[in-house]
Scaffold this active site. Structure first.
Site, PDB file in Angstrom:
ATOM      1  CE  LYS A 106      -1.956  -6.586   8.516  1.00 38.55           C
ATOM      2  NZ  LYS A 106      -0.289  -7.222   8.668  1.00 38.55           N
TER       3      LYS A 106
HETATM    4  C1  LIG Z   1       2.028  -4.085  13.042  1.00 39.54           C
HETATM    5  C2  LIG Z   1       1.762  -3.038  11.381  1.00 39.54           C
HETATM    6  N1  LIG Z   1       2.392  -1.615  10.703  1.00 39.54           N
HETATM    7  C3  LIG Z   1       2.523  -1.532   9.678  1.00 39.54           C
HETATM    8  C4  LIG Z   1       1.272  -2.473   8.690  1.00 39.54           C
HETATM    9  C5  LIG Z   1       1.176  -1.984   6.951  1.00 39.54           C
HETATM   10  O1  LIG Z   1       0.566  -1.943   6.283  1.00 39.54           O
HETATM   11  P1  LIG Z   1       0.254  -1.533   5.153  1.00 39.54           P
HETATM   12  O2  LIG Z   1       1.364  -3.363   4.471  1.00 39.54           O
HETATM   13  O3  LIG Z   1      -1.577  -2.141   4.222  1.00 39.54           O
HETATM   14  O4  LIG Z   1       0.195  -0.023   4.888  1.00 39.54           O
HETATM   15  C6  LIG Z   1       1.175  -3.534   8.555  1.00 39.54           C
HETATM   16  C7  LIG Z   1       0.708  -4.648   7.429  1.00 39.54           C
HETATM   17  O5  LIG Z   1       0.526  -5.893   7.037  1.00 39.54           O
HETATM   18  C8  LIG Z   1       0.964  -4.524   9.740  1.00 39.54           C
HETATM   19  O6  LIG Z   1       1.006  -6.164  10.107  1.00 39.54           O
END
Ligand SMILES: Cc1ncc(COP(=O)(O)O)c(C=O)c1O
Length: 450
Positions: A106
């Site tokens: 993020k």
């Molecule tokens: C560590 C981690 N991996 C993967 C994701 C997946 O991202 P997204 O929900 O934006 O596709 C998140 C999302 O919050 C995350 O914090």
């Protein structure tokens, strides 16, 4: 570049307004009128911040020099020169996206987004209060994104006793004058309901300059698409990635890179038991289920907001307005086959036992520890028909999830040293009941920023 809403009912806006607004006024998500093709040859051999400004430039109404300096600042000292390193493993490569200040992918988007919003607000002599609901991981990245940004303040609501001790520590010890934590006596859903209710009051929202940095914000996706372009530049082979995704933001960013012209062979998405997007790609039926608490909590989501952008950009166009109304009413939706002629899109999911097994097995075979979200992706990658070396997207440092890793490996796994060091720092947190009025009153007591 102009942006329109996926629901087609609000006016076209420029990039800066789309970034500030987050969500379009008709409830849709902003999408660019066109997706420009990149001149990939011109990007060869460049550093990450250079690639970032060149990829984002056609999408932004920001003078080149300013965009350059935003990218060099976002991907400079905080990253110590390693924004998105690729590490070789027996199955191809791992794209490590957890080298930012809060140790998750993020940061890659939010370090840029905070600076971008601050830049826009500086020009407009305005300010913004970013109100965020978090189930743990987004909170610290959002707080950290406003550090050094005098026009921004971040207020994070987290559910009392329902985030991990390290996540809580990471948020409550941030301690900058423009970062605030609210411990809400309720669940994550209560925090989200408060956020939605305060956002619904348009006058109050305007008066208190509320902004959003979750992955409905177009600028966040754009900044994420850069690491996929970067990956192709480093490897020089058609993209074949496995992406852990919840809200479909991380996956959509990979798909956008393909739409910008990055040669792409296969895009695989990986979910935990909250498998709404996996089920969608299996059946083309988008249907809400119950939310399960898992070892990969940042993906515990049952409405994948960014799928709406895919529906629109992959061929659904303005039908999306009716589709989303149907989904909101009935909790399910059938779409025709979209993205016909695009790269192969495959999907899979992993349950608790499979996540633990993946952490264990990857460690036995490589000596490297994966975070539970990345373990979901690795598990899924092993289930897919092999088509040659691929790229596993690693979204968080395993030291953010010591309990899950410790359980998988049967050891007492230490947290990330940077997090352990926070234990002695003073904590700053305000406890509030799970009532919108309580948060509203607290926000009204904040002093003006601008
Ligand atoms: C560590 C981690 N991996 C993967 C994701 C997946 O991202 P997204 O929900 O934006 O596709 C998140 C999302 O919050 C995350 O914090």
């Amino acid at each position: 570049m102009q942006y329109r809403s996926t629901r087609g009912l609000s006016d076209l806006v420029g990039f800066q307004d789309a970034a500030l607004a987050g969500l379009a006024s008709d409830g849709g998500l902003f999408v660019p009128e066109v997706i420009p093709r990149l001149d990939l040859e011109a990007l060869e051999g460049l550093s990450y911040p250079e690639v970032a400004w060149r990829v984002m430039s056609p999408f932004c109404d920001i003078p080149t020099r300013d965009l350059q300096s935003l990218c060099f600042s976002a991907y400079g000292p905080e990253y110590g020169g390693e924004v998105a390193p690729l590490r070789a493993d027996p199955w191809g490569h791992v794209l490590e996206l957890f080298h930012g200040p809060t140790y998750s992918f993020k940061d890659v988007a939010l370090q840029f987004l905070g600076r971008l919003l601050n830049y826009i607000l500086e020009k407009r002599q305005d300010h913004c209060n970013l109100l965020v609901a978090t189930s743990g991981d987004t909170g610290s990245a959002a707080l950290r994104s406003v550090v050094g940004c005098s026009r921004l303040r971040a207020v994070v609501m987290f559910p009392k006793g329902r985030v991990s001790p390290l996540q809580e520590l990471q948020m409550t010890t941030m301690g900058y004058p423009n970062t605030h934590c609210l411990e809400i006596d309720g669940t994550f859903d209560d925090c989200q309901a408060i956020l939605k209710q305060l956002n619904r009051d348009a006058d109050w929202k305007r008066q208190h300059r509320l902004g959003a940095v979750n992955s409905v914000n177009w600028a966040r996706l754009l900044a994420q698409s850069v690491y996929y372009v970067w990956t192709w530049l480093q490897l020089g082979q058609p993209l074949q990635v496995v992406v852990p995704t919840g809200n479909f933001g991380n996956f959509l960013s990979a798909w956008l890179a393909h739409r910008m012209g990055v040669p792409t062979r296969r895009l695989a998405l990986a979910t935990n038991e909250n498998d709404i997007v996996h089920r969608y790609f299996q059946t083309r039926r988008y249907a809400r289920g119950g939310v399960h608490q898992t070892l990969a909590p940042a993906m515990d989501i049952q409405v994948a907001s960014n799928l709406e952008r895919f529906f629109y950009l992959a061929g659904g166009g303005h039908q999306v307005t009716d589709w989303m109304a149907q989904f909101e009413q009935s909790g399910s939706l059938d779409t025709p086959l979209l993205d016909v002629g695009g790269p192969e899109i495959v999907s899979g999911s992993a349950n608790r036992g499979q996540i633990l097994q993946a952490i264990r097995q990857y460690f036995q075979e490589t000596g490297t520890v994966l975070c539970p979200h990345t373990a979901v992706a690795w598990y899924v990658s092993r289930q897919l028909p092999p088509i040659g070396p691929g790229v596993l997207v690693a979204t968080a440092h395993p030291g953010k999830f010591p309990e899950a890793v410790g359980e998988a490996l049967g050891i007492n796994y230490p947290g990330h040293p940077g997090l352990e060091a926070l234990r002695d720092r003073p904590r700053q947190v305000v406890a509030l009941p799970a009532q919108p009025e309580a948060v509203r009153r607290w926000m009204e007591g904040l002093t003006s920023l601008g």
